[in-house]
Design a protein around this motif. Structure first.
Motif, PDB file in Angstrom:
ATOM      1  N   HIS A 185       0.860  -1.179   0.000  1.00 47.80           N
ATOM      2  CA  HIS A 185       0.000   0.000   0.000  1.00 47.80           C
ATOM      3  C   HIS A 185       0.898   1.230   0.000  1.00 47.80           C
ATOM      4  O   HIS A 185       1.627   1.483   0.957  1.00 47.80           O
ATOM      5  CB  HIS A 185      -0.929   0.005   1.214  1.00 47.80           C
ATOM      6  N   GLU A 187       1.387   5.575  -1.270  1.00 51.58           N
ATOM      7  CA  GLU A 187       0.629   6.820  -1.345  1.00 51.58           C
ATOM      8  C   GLU A 187       0.294   7.129  -2.801  1.00 51.58           C
ATOM      9  O   GLU A 187       1.045   6.816  -3.706  1.00 51.58           O
ATOM     10  CB  GLU A 187       1.426   7.964  -0.733  1.00 51.58           C
ATOM     11  N   GLY A 188      -0.859   7.775  -2.981  1.00 51.90           N
ATOM     12  CA  GLY A 188      -1.232   8.206  -4.319  1.00 51.90           C
ATOM     13  C   GLY A 188      -2.576   7.665  -4.743  1.00 51.90           C
ATOM     14  O   GLY A 188      -3.208   6.864  -4.060  1.00 51.90           O
ATOM     15  N   SER A 189      -3.024   8.142  -5.883  1.00 50.42           N
ATOM     16  CA  SER A 189      -4.228   7.608  -6.500  1.00 50.42           C
ATOM     17  C   SER A 189      -3.928   6.200  -7.012  1.00 50.42           C
ATOM     18  O   SER A 189      -2.775   5.863  -7.295  1.00 50.42           O
ATOM     19  CB  SER A 189      -4.663   8.518  -7.651  1.00 50.42           C
ATOM     20  N   THR A 190      -4.975   5.374  -7.142  1.00 52.67           N
ATOM     21  CA  THR A 190      -4.720   3.958  -7.407  1.00 52.67           C
ATOM     22  C   THR A 190      -5.503   3.430  -8.602  1.00 52.67           C
ATOM     23  O   THR A 190      -6.555   3.956  -8.990  1.00 52.67           O
ATOM     24  CB  THR A 190      -5.092   3.092  -6.194  1.00 52.67           C
ATOM     25  N   THR A 192      -7.118  -0.260  -9.105  1.00 55.94           N
ATOM     26  CA  THR A 192      -7.376  -1.517  -8.426  1.00 55.94           C
ATOM     27  C   THR A 192      -8.029  -2.489  -9.394  1.00 55.94           C
ATOM     28  O   THR A 192      -8.616  -2.091 -10.411  1.00 55.94           O
ATOM     29  CB  THR A 192      -8.293  -1.328  -7.201  1.00 55.94           C
ATOM     30  N   PRO A 203      -4.694  -3.358  -5.164  1.00 52.71           N
ATOM     31  CA  PRO A 203      -3.988  -2.318  -5.899  1.00 52.71           C
ATOM     32  C   PRO A 203      -3.078  -2.912  -6.961  1.00 52.71           C
ATOM     33  O   PRO A 203      -2.367  -3.902  -6.711  1.00 52.71           O
ATOM     34  CB  PRO A 203      -3.183  -1.589  -4.817  1.00 52.71           C
ATOM     35  N   TYR A 206      -0.119   2.857  -8.825  1.00 53.39           N
ATOM     36  CA  TYR A 206      -0.339   4.122  -8.113  1.00 53.39           C
ATOM     37  C   TYR A 206       0.108   5.275  -8.998  1.00 53.39           C
ATOM     38  O   TYR A 206       0.971   5.102  -9.883  1.00 53.39           O
ATOM     39  CB  TYR A 206       0.452   4.151  -6.802  1.00 53.39           C
ATOM     40  N   THR A 208       0.890   9.743  -8.788  1.00 56.44           N
ATOM     41  CA  THR A 208       0.926  11.026  -8.093  1.00 56.44           C
ATOM     42  C   THR A 208       1.363  12.094  -9.080  1.00 56.44           C
ATOM     43  O   THR A 208       2.356  11.914  -9.794  1.00 56.44           O
ATOM     44  CB  THR A 208       1.898  11.008  -6.887  1.00 56.44           C
TER      45      THR A 208
END
Length: 210
Positions: A185, A187-190, A192, A203, A206, A208
């Protein structure tokens, strides 16, 4: 929309990956055994020139690896290091198959799907002049987490191979997971995804903005 041709590939995508995957720094598991497609999804190229497909592949009893691929009708200048191999498509002719992590068209499509909360391309067969939907083997969904303008990706600035692989473009940093059997996991938009053996979303990548 992705139009899928009923065609024969020589060698097949799985045959190409069986020899290419064991040489990747991020590959884990046996190097011999049957190479199996566990699921796949496609993105659209707005220009309609490049095929964009991501496969989940297992060799023997090893772990499942996520492998983004792009299919082109001519070599991509300056990208020899990302070439998986070439294949003959019985409908489209010769195709150059690339590791998507080194192809700017893949980076553009991945960023667009993530930041626009979109899904994979719907796939169709053409049968007697009509388009017949193809049942997907995976469902992927972009999750921006907040309202974000979709970054325009013009060029890849750097790629750091590994698991995950980091793709640095002029407008966004993309992180692509290869091994999906670990609790990762970031950081950032994912992005999935779910598939037959994985009904709970996991996920896959990712993003950013830079």
């Amino acid at each position: 929309m992705a139009l899928i041709h009923r065609a024969v590939l020589k060698p097949t995508k799985l045959e190409l990956l069986a020899t290419w995957l064991p040489g990747r720094s991020w590959f884990q598991g046996p190097t011999v055994g049957e190479t199996v497609n566990m699921g796949a999804y496609r993105f659209d190229d707005p220009a309609g020139e490049v095929g964009i497909e991501t496969l989940l592949v297992r060799i023997g009893d090893g772990p499942v690896h996520q492998v983004p691929l792009t299919y082109r009708d001519a070599p991509l200048d300056g990208n020899d290091e990302w070439l998986v191999g070439t294949t003959e498509h019985s409908v489209l002719g010769p195709r150059w198959v690339y590791d998507g992590c080194g192809d700017p068209v893949y980076a553009t499509a991945l960023a667009s799907v993530i930041f626009s909360a979109d899904r994979q391309a719907q796939e169709f067969f053409e049968v007697d002049g009509e388009l017949v939907p193809r049942e997907p083997t995976m469902v992927v969904t972009g999750n921006p987490g907040a309202e974000v303008d979709v970054p325009l990706v013009a060029a890849i600035r750097d790629v750091v191979p590994g698991d995950p692989t980091l793709i640095v473009t002029d407008s966004v940093r993309l992180t692509v997971l290869h091994r999906l059997d670990r609790d990762t996991h970031l950081e950032g938009s994912t992005l999935t995804g779910t598939w037959k053996d994985q009904p709970t979303p996991l996920p896959l990548a990712y993003a950013t903005p830079r």
